[in-house]
Design a protein around this motif. Structure first.
Motif, PDB file in Angstrom:
ATOM      1  N   PRO A  21       0.807  -1.235   0.000  1.00  0.00           N
ATOM      2  CA  PRO A  21       0.000   0.000   0.000  1.00  0.00           C
ATOM      3  C   PRO A  21       0.835   1.278   0.000  1.00  0.00           C
ATOM      4  O   PRO A  21       0.409   2.297  -0.568  1.00  0.00           O
ATOM      5  N   MET A  22       2.035   1.242   0.605  1.00  0.00           N
ATOM      6  CA  MET A  22       2.864   2.462   0.610  1.00  0.00           C
ATOM      7  C   MET A  22       3.349   2.777  -0.801  1.00  0.00           C
ATOM      8  O   MET A  22       3.312   3.934  -1.251  1.00  0.00           O
ATOM      9  N   ALA A  23       3.803   1.734  -1.524  1.00  0.00           N
ATOM     10  CA  ALA A  23       4.250   1.947  -2.913  1.00  0.00           C
ATOM     11  C   ALA A  23       3.075   2.399  -3.777  1.00  0.00           C
ATOM     12  O   ALA A  23       3.232   3.227  -4.691  1.00  0.00           O
ATOM     13  N   SER A  24       1.910   1.860  -3.460  1.00  0.00           N
ATOM     14  CA  SER A  24       0.721   2.230  -4.217  1.00  0.00           C
ATOM     15  C   SER A  24       0.414   3.729  -4.064  1.00  0.00           C
ATOM     16  O   SER A  24       0.045   4.412  -5.033  1.00  0.00           O
ATOM     17  N   ARG A  25       0.595   4.257  -2.842  1.00  0.00           N
ATOM     18  CA  ARG A  25       0.405   5.697  -2.614  1.00  0.00           C
ATOM     19  C   ARG A  25       1.390   6.506  -3.462  1.00  0.00           C
ATOM     20  O   ARG A  25       1.041   7.552  -4.011  1.00  0.00           O
ATOM     21  N   LEU A  26       2.637   6.026  -3.569  1.00  0.00           N
ATOM     22  CA  LEU A  26       3.645   6.760  -4.351  1.00  0.00           C
ATOM     23  C   LEU A  26       3.278   6.753  -5.833  1.00  0.00           C
ATOM     24  O   LEU A  26       3.402   7.783  -6.514  1.00  0.00           O
ATOM     25  N   ALA A  27       2.831   5.588  -6.317  1.00  0.00           N
ATOM     26  CA  ALA A  27       2.420   5.512  -7.734  1.00  0.00           C
ATOM     27  C   ALA A  27       1.257   6.476  -7.969  1.00  0.00           C
ATOM     28  O   ALA A  27       1.232   7.213  -8.966  1.00  0.00           O
ATOM     29  N   GLY A  28       0.312   6.502  -7.025  1.00  0.00           N
ATOM     30  CA  GLY A  28      -0.855   7.391  -7.152  1.00  0.00           C
ATOM     31  C   GLY A  28      -0.465   8.855  -7.158  1.00  0.00           C
ATOM     32  O   GLY A  28      -1.138   9.691  -7.770  1.00  0.00           O
ATOM     33  N   ALA A  29       0.654   9.178  -6.458  1.00  0.00           N
ATOM     34  CA  ALA A  29       1.099  10.580  -6.388  1.00  0.00           C
ATOM     35  C   ALA A  29       1.906  10.981  -7.628  1.00  0.00           C
ATOM     36  O   ALA A  29       2.290  12.144  -7.760  1.00  0.00           O
ATOM     37  N   GLY A  30       2.206  10.018  -8.514  1.00  0.00           N
ATOM     38  CA  GLY A  30       2.909  10.342  -9.757  1.00  0.00           C
ATOM     39  C   GLY A  30       4.395  10.024  -9.762  1.00  0.00           C
ATOM     40  O   GLY A  30       5.107  10.380 -10.712  1.00  0.00           O
ATOM     41  N   PHE A  31       4.888   9.347  -8.714  1.00  0.00           N
ATOM     42  CA  PHE A  31       6.294   8.925  -8.744  1.00  0.00           C
ATOM     43  C   PHE A  31       6.442   7.741  -9.697  1.00  0.00           C
ATOM     44  O   PHE A  31       5.525   6.920  -9.832  1.00  0.00           O
ATOM     45  N   LYS A  32       7.629   7.668 -10.343  1.00  0.00           N
ATOM     46  CA  LYS A  32       7.916   6.488 -11.175  1.00  0.00           C
ATOM     47  C   LYS A  32       8.552   5.457 -10.263  1.00  0.00           C
ATOM     48  O   LYS A  32       9.486   5.776  -9.512  1.00  0.00           O
TER      49      LYS A  32
END
Ligand code: NAD
Length: 302
Positions: A21-32
């Motif tokens: 879920p933490m990586a998912s938040r980063l993907a959602g925020a636009g990080f590659k």
């Protein structure tokens, strides 16, 4: 130093209960994201759900070309292996000046050493363990306890801001990990106290649901009574998503910090032994809220 704002590239190592879920938040925020986990299934499930993330075959491959790396692994030993010492370790793929963030709950004394070893390679380390569990990882409201340099935290703030709500600089390298272990000592103590109170109360004829309701409006209220009583312990689903083995490890870490400082803290020492025995008894895969079952076993012993 430029802040790590989207679309910066982050290598994310460890896609377990929390990492996913933490990586998912980063993907959602636009990080590659360039992701790696020893479990191929964890990697393929993640990239299946997040097509912009890139699956990689090692920590080194994940690190290649990334601006920063996040480790969300079981403990500091796994972090050291993935980042520095294992075969295909990430440090060989990261460029000089890259920022490494260990968000796992690691041993702070090991973290101080890792910070020195990475600094010798031109890389900065922030320890940034989290509290709040899977639910708050999913909604991005974790509490993040940071150890390291203030300038590195400013660089990482957009990354942490995508995953957490409260970001606290606790001190130099290792300070976040020390505070996290001590926080989990308090958390574990609250869970055991609630379980023992429920067992005694139920045997006296009290209703467990009523007990939790009353604790929550009285001075017995704690994180255990508020977010674990009705949710996981009273219905006996034991589905908090934080394993007993990891909680026992966190207690051991808190105990190790005290011994490192040559401090005698009897309640903490007892908690370390209690959770280690419960972990040994209940075995692999048990959730930490199953400490209730262990407390029941002890209560019923002659
Ligand atoms: P987990 O066991 O669910 O996930 C760990 C992941 O790391 C697994 O997918 C595993 O395959 C992978 N892994 C292990 N060694 C590896 C390596 N060398 N290289 C690559 N991948 C590797 O654990 P979790 O519950 O996600 O916890 C992760 C960390 O966060 C732990 O330090 C834990 O104490 C801490 N934590 C957990 C919670 C929680 O509620 N689960 C809350 C706060 C903090």
């Amino acid at each position: 130093m430029t802040a790590l704002a989207p679309p910066a590239t982050i290598a994310f190592i460890g896609l377990g209960m929390m990492g996913r879920p933490m990586a998912s938040r980063l993907a959602g925020a636009g990080f590659k994201l360039r992701v790696f986990d020893l479990s191929q299934k964890a990697v393929s499930d993640f990239v299946g759900a997040h097509p912009t993330a890139l699956a990689t075959a090692s920590a080194k491959a994940a690190a290649h070309g990334a601006n920063a790396l996040i480790a969300m692994l079981p403990d500091g030993r796994a972090v050291r292996a993935a980042v520095l010492e294992g075969r295909d370790a990430a440090a060989d793929g990261l460029g000089a000046g890259a920022l490494v963030m260990d968000m796992s709950s690691s041993n702070p004394v090991d973290t101080q050493k890792l910070a020195r070893d990475l600094a010798a390679k031109g890389m900065a380390l922030l320890d940034a363990p989290v509290s709040g569990g899977v639910k708050r990882a999913v909604d991005g409201s974790l509490s993040i306890m940071v150890g390291g340099a203030a300038a590195d935290l400013e660089r990482a703030r957009p990354v942490f801001g995508a995953m957490g709500k409260t970001i606290t600089l606790c001190g130099p390298a290792g300070a976040g990990h020390a505070l996290k272990a001590l926080n989990n000592y308090l958390s574990a103590a609250g869970v055991v106290a609630m379980c023992e109170a429920l067992i005694v109360g139920e045997n006296f004829g009290l209703d467990p649901g009523t007990m939790v309701d009353v604790f929550n409006t009285s001075t017995g209220k704690s994180n255990a009574t508020e977010v674990k009583g009705h949710q996981f312990v009273v219905p006996r689903n034991f589905a908090a998503g934080f394993s007993m083995a990891l909680m026992a490890k966190d207690l051991r870490t808190a105990g190790d910090v005290a011994s490192h400082l040559k401090l005698h803290v009897p309640n903490l020492e007892q908690a370390v032994a209690y959770w280690a025995a419960a972990d040994g008894k209940l075995g692999k895969g048990a959730d930490h809220t199953e400490i209730f079952r262990y407390a029941e076993m002890l209560a019923e012993e002659d």
